[in-house]
Design an enzyme around this catalytic site. Structure first.
Site, PDB file in Angstrom:
ATOM      1  CG  LEU A   1      -8.394  -1.745  11.084  1.00 49.55           C
ATOM      2  CD1 LEU A   1     -10.028  -1.423  11.427  1.00 49.55           C
ATOM      3  CD2 LEU A   1      -7.827  -2.582  12.077  1.00 49.55           C
ATOM      4  CG  HIS A   2      -5.246  -6.832   7.253  1.00 48.82           C
ATOM      5  ND1 HIS A   2      -5.651  -7.798   7.713  1.00 48.82           N
ATOM      6  CD2 HIS A   2      -3.941  -6.566   8.158  1.00 48.82           C
ATOM      7  CE1 HIS A   2      -4.995  -8.427   8.854  1.00 48.82           C
ATOM      8  NE2 HIS A   2      -3.801  -7.640   8.934  1.00 48.82           N
TER       9      HIS A   2
ATOM     10  CG  HIS B   1      -7.228  -5.763  11.305  1.00 50.08           C
ATOM     11  ND1 HIS B   1      -6.207  -5.555  10.741  1.00 50.08           N
ATOM     12  CD2 HIS B   1      -6.409  -6.093  12.821  1.00 50.08           C
ATOM     13  CE1 HIS B   1      -5.088  -5.501  11.040  1.00 50.08           C
ATOM     14  NE2 HIS B   1      -5.094  -5.837  12.405  1.00 50.08           N
TER      15      HIS B   1
ATOM     16  CG  MET C   1      -4.755 -10.784   4.396  1.00 52.07           C
ATOM     17  SD  MET C   1      -5.987  -9.937   4.239  1.00 52.07           S
ATOM     18  CE  MET C   1      -6.766 -10.632   2.501  1.00 52.07           C
TER      19      MET C   1
ATOM     20  CB  SER D   1      -0.441  -3.981   9.966  1.00 53.89           C
ATOM     21  OG  SER D   1      -1.866  -4.446  10.298  1.00 53.89           O
ATOM     22  NE  ARG D   2       5.331  -5.585  12.816  1.00 50.27           N
ATOM     23  CZ  ARG D   2       4.793  -5.884  13.968  1.00 50.27           C
ATOM     24  NH1 ARG D   2       3.974  -6.710  13.994  1.00 50.27           N
ATOM     25  NH2 ARG D   2       4.873  -5.143  14.988  1.00 50.27           N
TER      26      ARG D   2
END
Ligand code: AMP
Length: 282
Positions: free
Chosen positions: A37-38, A41, A188, A190-191
């Site tokens: 999570l960033h 999210h 943003m 996750s990758r």
């Protein structure tokens, strides 16, 4: 009184917790995620909490939405960090299903959405939206939320889920949340952690190219010329542009001029990372 966040790892735990929360809070907000999570999210969770509903987040890296040559095995996982982030945002309940719960061996049903799932990511990732629609339908059936929150970052996914919910008459509302970006404009994801330092420096030029092209199209410049110039510039800078298109927001059909609902949509690879982004036009 501050209550500890609840965690459900089995369907029985989830059903009990959801029933209790529905009674106490009146409404359930739901944020499906694949973890790692960033702030993007977290913005979805914050919107759920701000709505006054009890907010349920799920973390499930969904194998059905990854193709055979995609990055399922290297998809980042950080359960402890994710739980801390969710708790900090005021999330009420986290649903952590395992693969056998989501995909029992005897199951025989998947969901295939046409319309907005065709083209773009649908072409680039065959079966991807079947995986997304199927897991979302299952999660909606498990949690039975009043509202579910999705990011505009994955614009086509948001439209596919909206279409499925409308077509299957599912009793929930889908809420889209604006893309959260790094200070330099990179959406943003996750990758993004897989970008090398040089790729990370280059990555924000994707958003810069999108906003510049969107401004020119909105000002009346011919769409095909603007799109091919922007794609050429990105290719010259080192991106492998998969698509860069002006589309009707809800249907994803390609357009040759801006409308009040149009979006500029792109996918471009930088090294091993496929970056997705989109902006409104007009
Ligand atoms: P994922 O964990 O990548 O499946 O994403 C879970 C949800 O978070 C999806 O609805 C995404 O669209 C959303 N999301 C991912 N990145 C962002 C972002 N940068 N801003 C807003 N929402 C995002």
């Amino acid at each position: 009184m501050v209550r500890a966040m609840l965690i459900a790892r089995t369907l029985i735990q989830l059903r009990e917790a959801c029933a209790r929360l529905r009674q106490d809070a009146g409404a359930l907000a739901f944020v499906p995620t694949m973890g790692a999570l960033h702030q993007g999210h977290r913005a979805l969770v914050r919107a759920g909490v701000a709505s006054g509903a009890a907010t349920v987040a799920s973390i499930f890296v969904n194998p059905l939405q990854f193709g055979p040559n995609e990055d399922l095995s290297r998809y980042p996982r950080d359960e402890a960090g994710d739980l801390a982030a969710l708790e900090a945002e005021g999330c009420t309940l986290v649903w952590l299903p395992d693969v056998a719960t989501m995909y029992p061996p005897d199951e025989a049903t998947t969901i295939v959405v046409g319309g907005p799932a065709e083209r773009w990511e649908g072409d680039a990732r065959p079966g991807h939206f079947r995986g997304v629609a199927t897991v979302c339908a299952k999660l909606f059936g498990q949690v039975r939320p009043d509202r579910a929150y999705f990011g505009e970052k994955d614009w086509q996914q948001l439209q596919v889920v909206r279409r499925m919910v409308a077509d299957l008459l599912l009793p929930l509302e889908i809420v889209g949340i604006e893309t959260v970006r790094e200070a330099d404009g990179l959406a943003m994801s996750s990758r993004n952690r897989f970008l090398s330092p040089a790729e990370r420096t280059l990555a924000p030029s994707l958003y810069a190219a999108l906003t510049r092209a969107a401004g020119r199209i909105a000002a009346g410049a011919p769409t095909p010329a603007v799109l091919s110039e922007a794609a050429d510039a990105l290719t010259g800078a080192g991106f492998d542009v998969n698509y860069l298109a002006l589309v009707d927001g809800p249907s994803l059909a390609p357009l040759d001029r801006a409308t009040p609902q149009s979006r500029l949509l792109t996918a471009a690879r930088l090294g091993s990372v496929r970056l997705l982004d989109n902006v409104p036009v007009g």
